[in-house]
Design an enzyme around this catalytic site. Structure first.
Site, PDB file in Angstrom:
ATOM      1  N   HIS A 175       0.828  -1.205   0.000  1.00 54.52           N
ATOM      2  CA  HIS A 175       0.000   0.000   0.000  1.00 54.52           C
ATOM      3  C   HIS A 175       0.862   1.255   0.000  1.00 54.52           C
ATOM      4  O   HIS A 175       2.073   1.192   0.240  1.00 54.52           O
ATOM      5  CB  HIS A 175      -1.024  -0.017   1.121  1.00 54.52           C
ATOM      6  CG  HIS A 175      -0.523   0.259   2.511  1.00 54.52           C
ATOM      7  ND1 HIS A 175      -0.587   1.503   3.080  1.00 54.52           N
ATOM      8  CD2 HIS A 175      -0.007  -0.550   3.456  1.00 54.52           C
ATOM      9  CE1 HIS A 175      -0.132   1.436   4.332  1.00 54.52           C
ATOM     10  NE2 HIS A 175       0.231   0.213   4.589  1.00 54.52           N
ATOM     11  N   GLU A 222      -5.137   1.625   2.878  1.00 56.75           N
ATOM     12  CA  GLU A 222      -4.941   0.425   3.688  1.00 56.75           C
ATOM     13  C   GLU A 222      -5.104   0.770   5.154  1.00 56.75           C
ATOM     14  O   GLU A 222      -5.655   0.015   5.932  1.00 56.75           O
ATOM     15  CB  GLU A 222      -3.535  -0.146   3.428  1.00 56.75           C
ATOM     16  CG  GLU A 222      -3.273  -1.498   4.089  1.00 56.75           C
ATOM     17  CD  GLU A 222      -2.678  -1.419   5.497  1.00 56.75           C
ATOM     18  OE1 GLU A 222      -2.502  -2.472   6.108  1.00 56.75           O
ATOM     19  OE2 GLU A 222      -2.391  -0.318   6.000  1.00 56.75           O
TER      20      GLU A 222
END
Ligand code: NAG
Ligand code: NAG
Ligand code: NAG
Ligand code: NAG
Ligand code: NAG
Length: 715
Positions: free
Chosen positions: A356, A403
C-alpha cells in the site's frame, strides 16, 4: 565504475547465451535479477525520499500526488500501468479535546495533543500538514468519567480487573498500545462498560529510554501512534461489494449496527500524556506485569483522576487510487496453435505483488519502504525485459490506497474482481512495511513455505555478506520460522481470507517505536531503519525472486504435503484444548490424511512428468497436461473457503486462516473452531460443545475438498 563493468560483463554473457540458445533459461534471468548490476539501493532511497516528502493520508491531494508518482515511475520503466479509483467512506478529525482533573485541589490540565518538531527537523515546515492525532472511524462524542488503567485492554486484562473487584462501567479506560489491534482495544473497553478510551504508547513497549528520536530510535515524549479503530475491512458502507461511484451504500446507522465501528469515543495520546494521566490514578497498585517503563508506579483506579474527552470527526466519501503495472506473460502461445488473441486471455494466469501507499504521516517505514522496494522491482524487471526476458505467467504490481483505514483499496478491488481473481491468480505476495530494522520475518500459506525457504537461500543477508538471508533467519532461532496469515494486519487479507488465494507477507525488522507517529520519516529510516538501504534491496530481491519463480516455473512451486503437515500440527495443538469435552477430531485427522496423500501424489506426478520429458522439455512440453496439473495446484487453496464463511462473520470465507474474534492481529488457524471453543468454555452447555463439533466437521470437509481438487477427480 564497478557497476558499469558488471553491466558490460552481463551484456557479454547474455549475448553469448543468446548465441547458443535462442532464449536463455528462465533461471539465467532469475540470477541476474539478484545481481548487483541490476539492483539499486540508490533508486530505492530516491523513491522513498520522494514518496515521503509530505504526509499523505488516504483521500488527500498529497496522496493523489504519490499515486501519480508511482504511475509515472511504472511508465518510465515501459510498463503498462493504470489507476483504478474507488469512492470510499473515510473519516478525518474536526476537533479533539482531553482534560484531566486530578484529585482536588490540583487544577485541570488540558492536553495540547500536538506532536512536536525538533531543532533542525527538515520536516518542520510540512509538519503543519500532519493530520491532528486521532483514530480513524472513531465515534464522535464526549465522555466524562473517572479513569481506570486497563493494561493492554485485552479480554484477559478485563478478567483480571473483575477478579480484583474493579468495575470499569461508566469510566474512561487508559490502555497501552502494543499487544492487540487498537480497534479491539476500543471494542473490549465498550464491551466492559467503559464510556471512552484513551490509548497511549508506553515507554516500556516503544523503547524510549534516556534518549529518543532524533538522538535514538525511540519515540519522543510527544509522539503519538494514530491509526484506525475500525474492526472490519473494506469500505464499511459497501460490505462485500465494490465502492464504485454512485453505488449502493449502507447508512451511518446501519454501519454502526454492524459492530465493526466503535460505539464509544477514543483518542490516542503520547507517552508523556499517558504518564501524566497515570499520575492521577490511585486505588490498588497494578501488578508487576502491568507496570511501565518510567519511574512512576502505576495504579488501577478508578479515579480519583477524572477525564473529559471529546472528539468530533467528519465522514467523507473520498476518492482513493490503486495503481497497477502489468507485465504480460507469454504462457507458451506456440503450444496452443489455435489460440487466437481472444482465447489467450482465457489462458492467462496471474502472479500479484502488492503493497500500500497511503500513510498516516510521512510513512517512511509504513508503508513506503515497501513502495520503494516495489518500484525498484519494477526497474529490475524492466532491465530483464530489455535483454529478452518475458514471464511465462502475467505479473501484476499492485499499489493500494487506504490500507490504513481498514485495508480498503485492496479489499474493494478484490470484491470488484472476485471471480476473475479466483479463477486466475496463482499467488498474492504482500509487503507492507518492508523495513524497520534488522531481522527477517515472513508469513505464508504453507504450500509456499518451501519456495520461501529456497528463495531466502539465494539472497545475501544484507547485514552479513558471508551468509544468506536463510542462514541468518534460521539462526535467529525463532520458532516457528514462518508465521501464518490468520490476522487482518495487511492487504493479503481479502486475497487469502475472502477468495482463498495462496499468499505471503515479508518484512525486515517488525515492531518499531515511531510506528504511525509523525517521526516515521526519511530521517528516521536513514539513521535507524536501514542506513545503507541494503535491507530494502534484500526485501526486493526475495519478493521479486518468489514472484519470478511463481511466474516462470513450468510447474507451480507449491507443496501441499507441507500444508498437510502444518494442518496436522495445528490439529494436534487443538487436541489439548478439547480433552474431556466429547468433541472428536477424528474427521479432521482423516481429511488431513487425504490431503497428505493427494499432496504426495501430485508431487510424484510432477516429478514423473519432468523425468520423462528430461531434455526434451527444453523444446517441447505437453502444455495441456502442465496446465491441468497447475490448475489443480492453483485451485486447491480455494477449496479451504466456504460459501457460508465464518460464523457471524460471513465475509471471511477461509476456514483455516482468519482473524480471531477478539484480536484482529491474532493469527490462529481454524478461527471458526477457536471461536466456538471460546464460546463453549463460557457456556459449558452440551449445545455449545456440539457447535464446536460442527465447526470441526466444516473444516474437515474443506480439507477433504482440497484433496479432491488436488487429485483432479470428481467423486
Ligand atoms: C458494574 O457497575 C455497573 C453500574 O454501576 C453495574 O450495572 C454492573 O453490574 C457492574 N458490573 C459488575 C461486574 O459488578
Ligand atoms: C467534565 O465533565 C463534567 C461532567 O460532564 C463536568 O461537570 C465538568 O465541569 C467537566 N470538567 C471540565 C474541566 O470541563
Ligand atoms: C556472519 O556470518 C558468518 C557465517 O554464517 C558467521 O560465522 C559470522 O559470525 C556472522 N557475523 C556476524 C557479525 O554475525
Ligand atoms: C548503497 O550501498 C552502498 C554499499 O553498501 C553504500 O556505500 C551507499 O551509501 C548506499 N547508498 C545509499 C543511498 O544508502
Ligand atoms: C462443564 O460441564 C460438565 C458436565 O456438564 C462438568 O462435568 C464440567 O466440570 C464443567 N466444566 C467446567 C469448566 O465448568
Amino acid at each position: 565504475m564497478l557497476k558499469s563493468i558488471f553491466i558490460i560483463l552481463i551484456s557479454i554473457t547474455s549475448s553469448l547465451i543468446f548465441f547458443f540458445f535462442p532464449s536463455p533459461p528462465k533461471s539465467f534471468y532469475h540470477s541476474l535479477f539478484l545481481s548487483p548490476s541490476v539492483t539499486s539501493n540508490v533508486s530505492i532511497a530516491n523513491h522513498l525520499y520522494t514518496l515521503t516528502r509530505r504526509p499523505h493520508v488516504a483521500g488527500t491531494p498529497q496522496n493523489s500526488e504519490t499515486a501519480d508518482y508511482v504511475l509515472n515511475t511504472f511508465s518510465s520503466y515501459s510498463l503498462k500501468s493504470h489507476i483504478v479509483t474507488y469512492h470510499v467512506s473515510l473519516t478525518y478529525p474536526l476537533s479533539r479535546s482531553l482534560i484531566l482533573t486530578p484529585q482536588q485541589p490540583s487544577p485541570p490540565t488540558k492536553f495540547d495533543l500536538i506532536q512536536k518538531t525538533y531543532e533542525g527537523d527538515p520536516y518542520a515546515e510540512v509538519a503543519s500538514e500532519v493530520m491532528p492525532t486521532f483514530h480513524g472511524f472513531a465515534k464522535s462524542g464526549t465522555a466524562s468519567g473517572p479513569i481506570v488503567y486497563v493494561n493492554y485492554g485485552r479480554v484477559e486484562d478485563y478478567e483480571r480487573l473483575q477478579n480484583i473487584g474493579v468495575n470499569v462501567s461508566g469510566s474512561i479506560v487508559l490502555a497501552k498500545y502494543g499487544q492487540i489491534y487498537r480497534g479491539d482495544i476500543v471494542r473490549n473497553a465498550y464491551e466492559a462498560g467503559a464510556i471512552g478510551a484513551v490509548l497511549y504508547t508506553d515507554r516500556k513497549d516503544y523503547g524510549s529510554g534516556e534518549k529518543w528520536f532524533p538522538e535514538a530510535r525511540g519515540m519522543p515524549p510527544t509522539g503519538v501512534q494514530v491509526g484506525s479503530v475500525y474492526t472490519g475491512l473494506g469500505d464499511p458502507t459497501t460490505p462485500g461489494w465494490a465502492s464504485v461511484e454512485e453505488c449502493e451504500r449502507k447508512s451511518v446507522e446501519e454501519v454502526e449496527g454492524s459492530g465493526d465501528v466503535p460505539l464509544i469515543p477514543s483518542l490516542p495520546v503520547s507517552w508523556a500524556d499517558g504518564e501524566n494521566i497515570l499520575g492521577a490514578v490511585g486505588g490498588q497498585v497494578a501488578d508487576d506485569d502491568w507496570q511501565g517503563g518510567g519511574d512512576l508506579i502505576y495504579h488501577i483506579g478508578p479515579g480519583p483522576g477524572f477525564l473529559n474527552l471529546s472528539y468530533k470527526g467528519e465522514n467523507v466519501i473520498a476518492q482513493i487510487h490503486n495503481v497497477f503495472a502489468v507485465i504480460e506473460g507469454e504462457e507458451e502461445p506456440e503450444s496452443f496453435p489455435d489460440a487466437g488473441t481472444e482465447s489467450t486471455a482465457i489462458l492467462c494466469r496471474f502472479v500479484l505483488l502488492g503493497n500500500h501507499r497511503d500513510a498516516w504521516t510521512f510513512g517512511a517505514v509504513d508503508p513506503n519502504s515497501g513502495t520503494a522496494a516495489l518500484l525498484e522491482i519494477a526497474e529490475r524487471l524492466w532491465k530483464l525485459q530489455k535483454i529478452g526476458w518475458k514471464p511465462r505467467r502475467t505479473i501484476i504490481l499492485c499499489n493500494w490506497d487506504a490500507e490504513e483505514y481498514g485495508l480498503i483499496g485492496s479489499t474493494e478491488w478484490v470484491e470488484e474482481n472476485r471471480e476473475m481473481l479466483a479463477s486466475r491468480v496463482v499467488a498474492y505476495l504482500n509487503v507492507d512495511s518492508a523495513v524497520s530494522g534488522p531481522g527477517f520475518h515472513a508469513a505464508a500459506t504453507p504450500q509456499l513455505d518451501e519456495l520461501l525457504k529456497q528463495s531466502a537461500q539465494k539472497v545475501q543477508d544484507p547485514d552479513n555478506s558471508s551468509q544468506t538471508i536463510y542462514e541468518s533467519w534460521a539462526g535467529s532461532a525463532k520458532s516457528p520460522m514462518i508465521e501464518r496469515l490468520g490476522g487482518g494486519g495487511s492487504d493479503y487479507a481479502a486475497f487469502l481470507q475472502h477468495v482463498g488465494i495462496p499468499a505471503v507477507d515479508l518484512f525486515y525488522g517488525g515492531g518499531y517505536p515511531v510506528y504511525h507517529s509523525m517521526y516515521d520519516d526519511y530521517v528516521w529510516m536513514e539513521k535507524f531503519g536501514d542506513p545503507m538501504f541494503q535491507r530494502h534491496v534484500a526485501v526486493g530481491s526475495l519478493w521479486g525472486l518468489m514472484a519470478l519463480r511463481l511466474a516462470d516455473d513450468k510447474f507451480l512451486p507449491f507443496d501441499y504435503l507441507a500444508y498437510a503437515k502444518e494442518l496436522q500440527k495445528s490439529t494436534k495443538d487443538l487436541e489439548g484444548d478439547l480433552t474431556d469435552t466429547g468433541v472428536s477430531l477424528v474427521p479432521m485427522f482423516k481429511a488431513i490424511g487425504k490431503l497428505r496423500d493427494a499432496g504426495s501424489n501430485i508431487n510424484g506426478l510432477i516429478k514423473g512428468i519432468e523425468e520423462k520429458q528430461g531434455w526434451k522439455s527444453m523444446w517441447k512440453t505437453d502444455s495441456l497436461q502442465v496446465r491441468e496439473v497447475n490448475d489443480r495446484l492453483m485451485m486447491a487453496e480455494r477449496a479451504f473457503t466456504d460459501r457460508d464463511g465464518l460464523f457471524e462473520r460471513q465475509w471471511y470465507k477461509h476456514l483455516i486462516y482468519g482473524p480471531s474474534k477478539h484480536n484482529d492481529y491474532g493469527s490462529k488457524s481454524f478461527p471458526g473452531i477457536n471461536d466456538a471453543i471460546e464460546n463453549a468454555r463460557k457456556l459449558n452447555s452440551s449445545k455449545s460443545w456440539h457447535s464446536v463439533q460442527h465447526e470441526v466437521y466444516r473444516v474437515s470437509r474443506a480439507v477433504a475438498h482440497a484433496a479432491l481438487v488436488l487429485n483432479g477427480k470428481m467423486t
